[in-house]
Scaffold this motif. Structure first.
Motif, short mmCIF file in Angstrom:
data_model
loop_
_atom_site.label_atom_id
_atom_site.label_comp_id
_atom_site.label_asym_id
_atom_site.label_seq_id
_atom_site.Cartn_x
_atom_site.Cartn_y
_atom_site.Cartn_z
N ARG A 1 -2.80 6.13 0.36
CA ARG A 1 -2.92 4.69 0.59
C ARG A 1 -3.30 4.08 -0.75
NH1 ARG A 1 -4.47 2.98 6.40
NH2 ARG A 1 -3.51 4.68 7.53
N GLU A 2 -2.26 3.73 -1.51
CA GLU A 2 -2.50 3.26 -2.88
C GLU A 2 -2.21 1.76 -2.96
OE1 GLU A 2 -0.72 6.70 -5.50
OE2 GLU A 2 0.19 6.68 -3.51
N LYS A 3 -3.27 0.99 -3.00
CA LYS A 3 -3.12 -0.48 -3.01
C LYS A 3 -2.47 -0.95 -4.30
CE LYS A 3 -6.23 -3.46 -1.44
NZ LYS A 3 -7.46 -4.14 -0.95
N GLU A 4 -1.59 -1.90 -4.18
CA GLU A 4 -0.94 -2.57 -5.32
C GLU A 4 -0.08 -1.63 -6.16
OE1 GLU A 4 -0.89 -5.69 -5.49
OE2 GLU A 4 -2.77 -6.54 -4.73
N SER B 1 1.40 -4.82 3.46
CA SER B 1 0.05 -5.01 3.97
C SER B 1 -0.50 -6.41 3.78
CB SER B 1 -0.89 -4.01 3.30
OG SER B 1 -0.37 -2.72 3.46
N VAL C 1 0.90 -1.16 0.00
CA VAL C 1 0.00 0.00 0.00
C VAL C 1 0.93 1.21 0.00
CG1 VAL C 1 -1.75 1.32 1.26
CG2 VAL C 1 -1.88 -1.18 1.19
N GLY D 1 1.80 -3.94 7.63
CA GLY D 1 1.09 -2.87 6.95
C GLY D 1 1.32 -1.49 7.53
#
Lengths: 349, 341
Positions: free
Chosen positions: B237-240, B280, B199, B307
């Protein structure tokens, strides 16, 4: 209408600004001058850490409590403004510590988030069994006084570096001032004897300890105010103190006082032993049982001048300054009324 | 077993604190920390290090609370000692503010931090867009100081610290009796854990020494955390998203959001931009595993996937990992003594 302000600490400059802001529009002929032998950074105000916090008890002096509140609210209103950083104004939270339970202070509802300390918090401070936590304000005079000076200069107020030896000197000659505002702090007695005014000598050590984010003020009820260690983090330095000597006029740093401050503060916050000492300073709080804020008419032969006294703010000058400035401005307004000088601006024909 | 040889992979806050716990509980162990990155280049160095827990959906709350309590108590003692400034640990007070009242007004950790209470109307006036808030005092671990302090304590106990990129845990099987995997986001490649994902967080570290209180928006996206020398402004919070390059548009967005919470930040100087990838996972992977190739076994203790909440629980998970290492060693001693029969 000529107004002379004597004294350029926080009281002198803020009173000057308050009066000018309120009355310049109503009295086009208003000319204001500031006389002082000491300017920032050499005033008593400059040495203070700048924490807004009144004494523990107002001794029933509700007037002073109101002035403290007016100051807090005024400063709080400026917090979100672009000027805050330039003024040296910011929020700060912290601790007041006691060795026994004490009544809540007069200012508990003025400061933000006032509450008692929890047992776990008290574990941080061995030897103290009771305390408060609250959020208050810092107003650092080494920024605030220059900010006030700039505002006044922009308004055309003139400054003179001069030690005024008497009220007559500024008021009684041909082009003398009509109103004199006496903001001379601890040395007001040189202009007019005042046995109630005494120096409350303090000494502080300024250190680099940027990990300290809270003020910590300890109290020893038996000894009295400011005689117990305190730690107040500023925007650049952290101020360590805990000295109050009534009647001592010395502005020299004392090695004994240095030792007292250093040992007591390091006991309170062991990590301070790693702090680098940057400066040491002594100053004289203008202590008085109550603030002298009142008018007096001085007569000398044919001349008459109105004096507004605004001095004797002890160790709470910054805390109370704006409330007193507004009260002084009201006294100024009553002088104008009497002289029938306050008139609405006339339409130009 | 004379001196069990234990390797800890990873030198972020989890790796170093786990190594320290193992050194404390197993003085006879010969302990080595292996990592390709050290402070100031770890994910931990980007983080503000605030002790405000992240809630892991995959870990029971009472376990998370225990980890947090242990971590808080450990750091509280350091903050109260003469070592506080060297270790970079300090108390900080402030506010968590919400635009809308949250379902849970009292988080599980409210009785672990100090002086937790709801904000008064007067305090909320400072945040005109927010209608609910919590005030409390917590701790902050500044990095690099905290990681450097952990390294110093490790070296004092005789722990070896080596720069080495471990591509596969199995490569350690002939040199070590037990391996502890604290590789953080690196565990994705190291052990192929597909449940682990980055993340991405971008932050600004600025000079604004008049900011003495923390402010956090309850949505977790906007926060102001004053450290010893710099204030951390966040975040994202930028997933992937695996990119470690700072994004200028994001920088402006973070700065604007923080200034709307604290206008005086307009005067902040010397803005530095940092990016970190939060390792995460639904829950922290804190468990034993035995790797087995051709009859040869390698006990592994995993301690990764913290995380957004690494600092908040690091000591608690480190202690549990050390306990698991103890179990591994006991099992090895058991099986080796049985083999002698």
């Amino acid at each position: 209408m000529r107004v002379a302000i004597i004294g350029a600490g926080v009281i002198g400059l803020s009173t000057a600004l308050c009066i000018h802001e309120q009355y310049h529009g109503l009295v086009p002929s208003l000319e204001m001058e500031v006389y002082a032998d000491r300017y920032t950074p050499h005033t008593t105000s400059d040495g203070a850490a700048g924490l807004w916090q009144p004494y523990l008890s107002d001794h029933g002096n509700l007037q002073e409590t109101l002035w403290n509140k007016e100051t807090f609210d005024y400063l709080l209103g400026h917090l979100g403004s672009a000027a805050a950083k330039e003024m040296g104004l910011f929020l700060i939270s912290g601790y007041n510590l006691f060795t026994q339970p004490v009544p809540d202070p007069s200012w508990k509802n003025i400061a933000l988030g006032f509450r008692n300390l929890t047992p776990k918090e008290l574990e941080l401070f061995p030897g103290y069994s009771y305390g408060w936590f609250n959020t208050a304000l810092m107003l650092e005079c080494r920024s605030y006084l220059p900010w006030l000076t700039n505002r006044l200069t922009q308004r055309g107020v003139k400054f003179f570096h001069k030690k005024v030896e008497s009220f007559q000197e500024v008021s009684m000659f041909a082009r003398g001032a009509d109103v004199v505002i006496n903001c001379t702090g601890v040395r007001a007695g040189e202009l007019q004897p005042d046995p109630e005014l005494q120096p409350g000598r303090g000494q502080v050590i300024k250190v680099l300890a940027p990990w300290v984010k809270h003020f910590i003020i300890t109290h020893d009820i038996k000894s009295g105010i400011y005689k117990s260690p305190y730690v107040i983090p500023g925007s650049e330095f952290t101020v360590l103190g805990g000295i109050y000597q009534h009647g001592n006029w010395s502005e020299e740093n004392s090695a004994q006082d240095h030792k007292t401050i250093w040992e007591n503060c390091c006991r309170l916050l062991p990590a301070l032993q790693e702090a680098k000492i940057v400066q040491e300073w002594s100053g004289l709080r203008p202590a008085r049982p109550r603030v002298r804020l009142e008018r007096e008419t001085l007569r000398h032969g044919h001349f008459q001048a109105e004096v507004i006294h605004n001095y004797g703010h002890g160790g709470f000058g910054i805390t109370i300054h704006w409330g007193c400035a507004m009260a002084a401005a009201r006294l100024f307004g009553s002088i104008l009324q009497e002289k029938k000088l306050a008139s609405p601006p006339q339409p130009r024909l | 077993m004379a001196a069990p040889k234990v390797a800890v992979v990873g030198a972020g806050v989890v790796g170093l604190s786990t190594a320290l716990c193992i050194a404390e509980t197993c003085p006879s162990c010969s302990l080595t920390v292996l990592s390709d990155q050290f402070s100031p280049n770890t994910t931990s160095d980007v983080a503000a290090g605030m002790l405000i827990p992240h809630t892991y959906p995959g870990t029971p709350i009472h376990v998370q609370k225990q980890w947090f309590k242990e971590t808080f108590a450990y750091l509280f003692a350091i903050s109260n000692s003469a070592e506080a400034s060297e270790a970079g640990i300090h108390l900080i007070s402030g506010w968590q503010v919400f635009k809308n009242t949250p379902k849970e007004e009292l988080p599980f950790w409210s009785d672990v931090v100090l002086g937790f209470r709801l904000m008064s109307g007067a305090e909320l006036q400072k945040f005109p867009q927010h209608q609910f808030g919590q005030a409390f005092t917590t701790l902050k671990c500044d990095c690099p100081p905290y990681l450097l302090w952990l390294e110093k304590r490790l070296k004092a106990t005789g722990v070896q610290i080596c720069t080495r990129k471990v591509a596969d845990l199995w490569e350690l099987h002939s040199e070590y009796n037990v391996v502890v995997n604290c590789a953080g986001i690196g565990a994705q490649q190291l052990v192929g854990d597909k449940k682990l994902f980055p993340v991405r967080g971008q932050v600004l570290k600025v000079h604004a020494p008049w900011v003495k209180n923390f402010i956090r928006d309850g949505d977790g996206l906007t926060y102001i955390y004053p450290g010893i020398h710099r204030v951390t402004l966040g975040g994202t919070r930028e997933k992937e998203n695996w990119s470690l390059s700072p994004d200028p548009g994001t920088t402006k967005d973070i700065f604007d959001r923080c200034c709307s919470l604290e206008p005086s930040l307009q005067g902040a100087q010397d803005i530095k931009v940092k990016v970190g990838l939060r390792p995460s996972r639904q829950g922290v992977r804190l468990e034993r595993e035995v790797l087995n190739q051709g009859g040869v076994k390698l006990p592994v203790v995993h301690n990764y996937g913290h995380g957004a909440g690494g600092f908040s629980v690091h000591r608690g998970t480190a202690k549990e990992a050390a306990r698991l290492v103890g179990e591994c060693i006991a099992a090895l001693q058991d099986s080796s003594s049985r083999a002698k029969l």
